[in-house]
Write an enzyme that holds these catalytic residues in place. Structure first.
Site, PDB file in Angstrom:
ATOM      1  N   CYS A  32       0.914  -1.190   0.061  1.00  0.00           N
ATOM      2  CA  CYS A  32      -0.082  -0.100   0.171  1.00  0.00           C
ATOM      3  C   CYS A  32       0.986   1.266   0.171  1.00  0.00           C
ATOM      4  O   CYS A  32       2.016   1.293  -0.436  1.00  0.00           O
ATOM      5  CB  CYS A  32      -1.114  -0.015   1.134  1.00  0.00           C
ATOM      6  SG  CYS A  32      -0.395  -0.121   2.807  1.00  0.00           S
ATOM      7  N   ARG A  69      -3.329  -0.631   5.443  1.00  0.00           N
ATOM      8  CA  ARG A  69      -3.999  -1.490   4.617  1.00  0.00           C
ATOM      9  C   ARG A  69      -3.250  -2.883   4.412  1.00  0.00           C
ATOM     10  O   ARG A  69      -3.581  -4.122   4.793  1.00  0.00           O
ATOM     11  CB  ARG A  69      -4.585  -1.109   3.411  1.00  0.00           C
ATOM     12  CG  ARG A  69      -5.479  -0.048   3.471  1.00  0.00           C
ATOM     13  CD  ARG A  69      -5.646   0.706   2.069  1.00  0.00           C
ATOM     14  NE  ARG A  69      -4.442   1.492   1.702  1.00  0.00           N
ATOM     15  CZ  ARG A  69      -4.425   2.283   0.747  1.00  0.00           C
ATOM     16  NH1 ARG A  69      -5.066   2.296  -0.229  1.00  0.00           N
ATOM     17  NH2 ARG A  69      -3.503   3.314   0.549  1.00  0.00           N
ATOM     18  N   ASP A 127      -8.359   4.053   0.880  1.00  0.00           N
ATOM     19  CA  ASP A 127      -7.263   4.289   2.040  1.00  0.00           C
ATOM     20  C   ASP A 127      -8.097   4.826   3.203  1.00  0.00           C
ATOM     21  O   ASP A 127      -8.879   5.719   3.142  1.00  0.00           O
ATOM     22  CB  ASP A 127      -6.305   5.610   1.310  1.00  0.00           C
ATOM     23  CG  ASP A 127      -5.425   5.958   2.462  1.00  0.00           C
ATOM     24  OD1 ASP A 127      -5.414   5.751   3.611  1.00  0.00           O
ATOM     25  OD2 ASP A 127      -4.508   6.770   1.895  1.00  0.00           O
TER      26      ASP A 127
HETATM   27  P1  4NP Z   1      -1.898   3.046   4.088  1.00  0.00           P
HETATM   28  O1  4NP Z   1      -2.551   4.238   4.465  1.00  0.00           O
HETATM   29  O2  4NP Z   1      -1.250   3.133   2.719  1.00  0.00           O
HETATM   30  O3  4NP Z   1      -3.095   1.873   3.917  1.00  0.00           O
HETATM   31  O4  4NP Z   1      -0.547   2.634   4.948  1.00  0.00           O
HETATM   32  C1  4NP Z   1      -1.842   5.415   4.702  1.00  0.00           C
HETATM   33  C2  4NP Z   1      -1.004   5.927   5.660  1.00  0.00           C
HETATM   34  C3  4NP Z   1      -0.117   7.047   5.745  1.00  0.00           C
HETATM   35  C4  4NP Z   1      -0.766   7.842   4.842  1.00  0.00           C
HETATM   36  C5  4NP Z   1      -1.430   7.487   3.777  1.00  0.00           C
HETATM   37  C6  4NP Z   1      -1.860   6.388   3.598  1.00  0.00           C
HETATM   38  N1  4NP Z   1       0.087   9.056   5.055  1.00  0.00           N
HETATM   39  O5  4NP Z   1      -0.369   9.831   4.026  1.00  0.00           O
HETATM   40  O6  4NP Z   1       0.899   9.445   5.788  1.00  0.00           O
END
Ligand code: 4NP
Length: 155
Positions: free
Chosen positions: A9, A15, A123
Site C-alpha cells: 500500500c 491496509r 485508503d
Molecule cells: P496505508 O495508509 O497506505 O494503507 O498504510 C496510509 C498511511 C499513511 C498515509 C497515507 C495512507 N500518509 O499520508 O501518511
C-alpha cells in the site's frame, strides 16, 4: 523454498499490514511467506496504525509485531506475487518494474473478488475506525479466495 507473497500500500501502516496478517493466517507457514511494504517512505520503521491494530485484535488477529518498510525494486526478484491495494499503488509499483516477468507478478488485491472492475481498497488513513473495519472485511473475503488459489496451485 516457500512461495513468497508481498502486500503493498502507500504507508505500510494501515491496509497492507492487515492484508499481510490476514493472508498469512490463512496459509500454511511451512510453504508460504507473507510480507508487506509501502510505496512511500513516511512511516518506515513504525508499527501498524493503532486503528488497524484494533480492528485486527477485534477479529483475533495480531499484527503488532509488524514494522513498516518501503517497497524496493529488489522485491520483484524476491517475491513471487505482489498484491497492491489500489490503482495508485499499482501505477507506482509498475513504474519500478523493468522486466515483463516482474510486471506479471503485480495484481490489484481485489481483482479476485471483483474481477475486471479495478476496485481499490480505500485508503482509511484520514477516516474513522469504521473505515478500518470495512477494509478488513474486504481483505478477509479476497484473502479467502487468494489463499484457496495459492494452496491449490502450490500444493
Ligand atoms: P496505508 O495508509 O497506505 O494503507 O498504510 C496510509 C498511511 C499513511 C498515509 C497515507 C495512507 N500518509 O499520508 O501518511
Amino acid at each position: 523454498m516457500p512461495v513468497k507473497i508481498l502486500m503493498v500500500c502507500l504507508g505500510n501502516i494501515c491496509r497492507s499490514p492487515l492484508a499481510e496478517g490476514l493472508l498469512a493466517a490463512k496459509l500454511p507457514k511451512d510453504k508460504f511467506f507473507v510480507d508487506s511494504a509501502g510505496t512511500g517512505s513516511y512511516h518506515i520503521g513504525k508499527h501498524p496504525d493503532q486503528r488497524s491494530v484494533l480492528t485486527a485484535q477485534k477479529n483475533g488477529l495480531d499484527i503488532t509485531y509488524q514494522k513498516a518498510r518501503q517497497f524496493t525494486p529488489k522485491d520483484f526478484e524476491e517475491f513471487d506475487y505482489i498484491y497492491v491495494m489500489d490503482n495508485t499503488n499499482y501505477d507506482d509499483v509498475m513504474e519500478l518494474a523493468k522486466k515483463e516477468e516482474h510486471k506479471k507478478k503485480v495484481q490489484l488485491i481485489l481483482d479476485d473478488l471483483f474481477p475486471g472492475d479495478n476496485v481499490d481498497v480505500p485508503d482509511p488513513y484520514y477516516g474513522l475506525q469504521n473505515g478500518f473495519d470495512m477494509i478488513y472485511e474486504m481483505l478477509d473475503e479476497t484473502c479467502d479466495i487468494l489463499a484457496k488459489k495459492l494452496i491449490e496451485k502450490h500444493q
